[in-house]
Scaffold this active site. Sequence first.
Site, PDB file in Angstrom:
ATOM      1  N   HIS A  96       0.728   5.300   1.103  1.00 50.89           N
ATOM      2  CA  HIS A  96       0.009   6.375   1.780  1.00 50.89           C
ATOM      3  C   HIS A  96       0.068   7.614   0.873  1.00 50.89           C
ATOM      4  O   HIS A  96       1.151   7.984   0.387  1.00 50.89           O
ATOM      5  CB  HIS A  96       0.693   6.744   3.104  1.00 50.89           C
ATOM      6  CG  HIS A  96       0.749   5.630   4.115  1.00 50.89           C
ATOM      7  ND1 HIS A  96      -0.054   5.605   5.240  1.00 50.89           N
ATOM      8  CD2 HIS A  96       1.516   4.510   4.183  1.00 50.89           C
ATOM      9  CE1 HIS A  96       0.232   4.517   5.960  1.00 50.89           C
ATOM     10  NE2 HIS A  96       1.180   3.842   5.333  1.00 50.89           N
ATOM     11  N   HIS A 141       0.851  -1.190   0.000  1.00 51.60           N
ATOM     12  CA  HIS A 141       0.000   0.000   0.000  1.00 51.60           C
ATOM     13  C   HIS A 141       0.882   1.234   0.000  1.00 51.60           C
ATOM     14  O   HIS A 141       1.994   1.225   0.524  1.00 51.60           O
ATOM     15  CB  HIS A 141      -0.936   0.030   1.216  1.00 51.60           C
ATOM     16  CG  HIS A 141      -0.231  -0.085   2.536  1.00 51.60           C
ATOM     17  ND1 HIS A 141       0.205  -1.286   3.049  1.00 51.60           N
ATOM     18  CD2 HIS A 141       0.125   0.862   3.447  1.00 51.60           C
ATOM     19  CE1 HIS A 141       0.792  -1.079   4.216  1.00 51.60           C
ATOM     20  NE2 HIS A 141       0.756   0.225   4.485  1.00 51.60           N
TER      21      HIS A 141
HETATM   22  P1  DGP Z   1       1.589   0.893   7.470  1.00 52.02           P
HETATM   23  O1  DGP Z   1       1.949   1.241   8.874  1.00 52.02           O
HETATM   24  O2  DGP Z   1       2.441   1.607   6.441  1.00 52.02           O
HETATM   25  O3  DGP Z   1       1.543  -0.614   7.258  1.00 52.02           O
HETATM   26  O4  DGP Z   1       0.113   1.455   7.235  1.00 52.02           O
HETATM   27  C1  DGP Z   1      -1.040   0.764   7.566  1.00 52.02           C
HETATM   28  C2  DGP Z   1      -2.122   1.790   7.703  1.00 52.02           C
HETATM   29  O5  DGP Z   1      -3.367   1.106   7.684  1.00 52.02           O
HETATM   30  C3  DGP Z   1      -2.089   2.583   9.000  1.00 52.02           C
HETATM   31  O6  DGP Z   1      -1.833   3.962   8.694  1.00 52.02           O
HETATM   32  C4  DGP Z   1      -3.467   2.430   9.598  1.00 52.02           C
HETATM   33  C5  DGP Z   1      -4.282   1.835   8.490  1.00 52.02           C
HETATM   34  N1  DGP Z   1      -5.288   0.886   8.917  1.00 52.02           N
HETATM   35  C6  DGP Z   1      -5.104  -0.156   9.757  1.00 52.02           C
HETATM   36  N2  DGP Z   1      -6.257  -0.842   9.888  1.00 52.02           N
HETATM   37  C7  DGP Z   1      -7.172  -0.211   9.096  1.00 52.02           C
HETATM   38  C8  DGP Z   1      -8.548  -0.458   8.808  1.00 52.02           C
HETATM   39  O7  DGP Z   1      -9.177  -1.399   9.288  1.00 52.02           O
HETATM   40  N3  DGP Z   1      -9.146   0.423   7.963  1.00 52.02           N
HETATM   41  C9  DGP Z   1      -8.482   1.483   7.393  1.00 52.02           C
HETATM   42  N4  DGP Z   1      -9.179   2.279   6.584  1.00 52.02           N
HETATM   43  N5  DGP Z   1      -7.185   1.721   7.645  1.00 52.02           N
HETATM   44  C10 DGP Z   1      -6.550   0.895   8.486  1.00 52.02           C
END
Ligand code: DGP
Length: 123
Positions: A111, A109
């Site tokens: 950001h 992913h």
């Molecule tokens: P990273 O730390 O780069 O792996 O980013 C993962 C991101 O995913 C973090 O910023 C929070 C987001 N995240 C975690 N769980 C969920 C979820 O259930 N829904 C959404 N929309 N985002 C989530």
Amino acid sequence: MDNSTTRRTDPDCLFCKIVAGDIPATVVHEDEATLAFRDLDPQAPTHVLVIPRHHVADVGGLATERPQDAVAVLDTVRAVAEQEGVATSGYRTVFNTGAGAQQSVFHAHVHVLGGRSMTWPPG
Ligand code: DGP
């Protein structure tokens, strides 16, 4: 490299569950190869995650296994930035890769952060 149209999913992966619609998310853009949705814990006025629908653990795997999806992810980043109104003012794209870089979800992913001024270096 995987040219097949078969999409890999991992039943234990949070983002695969979002792709499947099993976990709700605020989707802002979707196409055949990618999904973009708002981060649950936003770090900027615009904080969108862009993912390939196909399960791959990180951006390195995306580049080697599914380069066509890597291109699609980048094009979705462009579209999201325009849609969110940050394309001109500027935005940051971050691929956290590996636990040491704070990757917490092991489905590739990026950001997309914008709507405020950014500092450098990142923490
Ligand atoms: P990273 O730390 O780069 O792996 O980013 C993962 C991101 O995913 C973090 O910023 C929070 C987001 N995240 C975690 N769980 C969920 C979820 O259930 N829904 C959404 N929309 N985002 C989530």
